[in-house]
Design an enzyme around this catalytic site. Structure first.
Site, PDB file in Angstrom:
ATOM      1  N   CYS A 147       0.837  -1.203   0.000  1.00  0.00           N
ATOM      2  CA  CYS A 147       0.000   0.000   0.000  1.00  0.00           C
ATOM      3  C   CYS A 147       0.872   1.253   0.000  1.00  0.00           C
ATOM      4  O   CYS A 147       1.414   1.649   1.039  1.00  0.00           O
ATOM      5  CB  CYS A 147      -0.923   0.001   1.218  1.00  0.00           C
ATOM      6  SG  CYS A 147      -2.012   1.453   1.297  1.00  0.00           S
TER       7      CYS A 147
ATOM      8  N   CYS B  81      -0.509   4.065   2.198  1.00  0.00           N
ATOM      9  CA  CYS B  81      -0.281   3.831   3.625  1.00  0.00           C
ATOM     10  C   CYS B  81       1.159   4.132   4.022  1.00  0.00           C
ATOM     11  O   CYS B  81       1.414   4.737   5.069  1.00  0.00           O
ATOM     12  CB  CYS B  81      -0.589   2.373   3.985  1.00  0.00           C
ATOM     13  SG  CYS B  81      -2.205   1.786   3.462  1.00  0.00           S
ATOM     14  N   ASP B  82       2.108   3.680   3.203  1.00  0.00           N
ATOM     15  CA  ASP B  82       3.504   3.650   3.640  1.00  0.00           C
ATOM     16  C   ASP B  82       4.464   4.530   2.848  1.00  0.00           C
ATOM     17  O   ASP B  82       5.624   4.680   3.229  1.00  0.00           O
ATOM     18  CB  ASP B  82       4.016   2.202   3.583  1.00  0.00           C
ATOM     19  CG  ASP B  82       3.218   1.280   4.499  1.00  0.00           C
ATOM     20  OD1 ASP B  82       2.807   1.747   5.570  1.00  0.00           O
ATOM     21  OD2 ASP B  82       3.002   0.114   4.136  1.00  0.00           O
TER      22      ASP B  82
END
Length: 312
Positions: free
Chosen positions: A136, A139-140
């Site tokens: 992701c 997300c990261d």
């Protein structure tokens, strides 16, 4: 085998399931949750979560899910270990088998079984899931600002991930297994036009290098068998997700991949009293905060169903 009847059965945990449980419990629906194979969902495999409201300093994914669970339990949710293995949703009441442990009948069912990211299956990839391997970018990606990263994939999602990372990272290298993209023409053109994205076709990952954190990617050209190494600190997989919905096939409407179809603006499936929340019904956003939102919606939808049918 245990046999019992409940007003609200929640299948699966994670942000969607736990949020549904919080709302259902507060509405005196006495929810019972079976947490599934991965209690807490995909967030239990992540490290720092910085984009969920209410955690200004960030929080570790597993810790966040423990807090969600504790809040659901505080209001009376009965959370149990176990995996739903068979569903009879067209029956009244609905009937769910939990392995060989229990047969549960329920007036309402909330499905929050999530979706599992597809991985390459490399031992080195598994080892580095908390050290630079991610599925992701949204997300990261923040953690790899001004660094070099690698993205694996060839579809629209891979192109989107690469372009998102290109805004944050110094260089993005895309590894495409075949000699062309599977993405739409406009996405391909945008990717190619992005200066700091390099695309390597006919290229496969051999190994994720590094002991504790990602230090590079060893690759192989599958036409020439030539091997090489790309220096990188992040390795992003964008080869798709598989929704965990197999036991509902033939009963619930779903797309060709297996994502559950819901009535727009609700969590209602094609079967009254059955609701879908989180990533099992969301192939577009796949974020903890959106999953939690649909978890809330599913509990409210279930509460209204019970009221409309005179079930107290």
């Amino acid at each position: 085998m245990i046999k019992e009847h409940v007003k609200c059965l929640i299948i699966g945990s994670g942000p969607a399931g736990y949020t549904a449980a919080i709302y259902a419990a507060r509405a005196e629906m006495k929810p019972v949750m079976y947490a599934g194979l991965q209690p807490g969902g995909q967030l239990t495999e992540t490290t720092e979560v910085e984009n969920f409201p209410g955690y200004p300093e960030g929080i570790q994914g597993p810790e966040m899910m423990m807090e969600f669970r504790a809040q659901a339990e505080r209001f009376g949710t009965d959370i149990r270990d176990g995996l739903a293995t068979e569903a009879f949703l067209n029956e009244t009441p609905k009937r769910i088998l939990i392995e060989d442990k229990a047969e549960i009948t329920a007036d309402t069912v909330i499905i929050s079984t999530g979706a599992s990211a597809k991985w390459l299956g490399l031992e080195s990839e598994e080892r580095q899931k908390s050290g630079g391997v991610s599925a992701c970018a949204v997300c990261d990606g923040f953690f790899y600002r001004n660094q070099d990263v690698v993205v694996v994939g060839a579809g629209d999602s891979a192109c989107e991930e690469a372009m998102y990372l290109a805004k944050l990272c110094k260089n993005v290298t895309m590894l495409v297994r075949k000699e062309e993209f599977r993405a739409s023409k406009i996405m391909v053109q945008r990717t190619i036009d992005t200066e700091n994205i390099t695309v390597m076709f006919n290229t496969e990952t051999v190994e994720v290098l590094g002991d504790q954190v990602v230090e590079g990617i060893k690759y192989k050209n599958n036409k020439t068998n030539e091997e090489g190494v790309i220096s990188a600190t992040g390795f992003f997989l964008a080869i798709g997700h598989k929704p965990n919905t197999d036991i509902f096939k033939g009963q619930l409407d779903m797309d060709n991949i297996g994502y559950l179809n819901v009535t727009p603006g609700t969590t209602k499936t094609n079967i009254p009293g059955v609701y879908a929340a989180g990533d099992c019904a969301d192939k577009n956003y796949r974020q903890a905060v959106t999953a939690a939102g649909t978890g809330c919606m599913s509990a409210l939808d279930a509460e209204r169903f019970l009221a409309d049918n005179g079930i107290h």
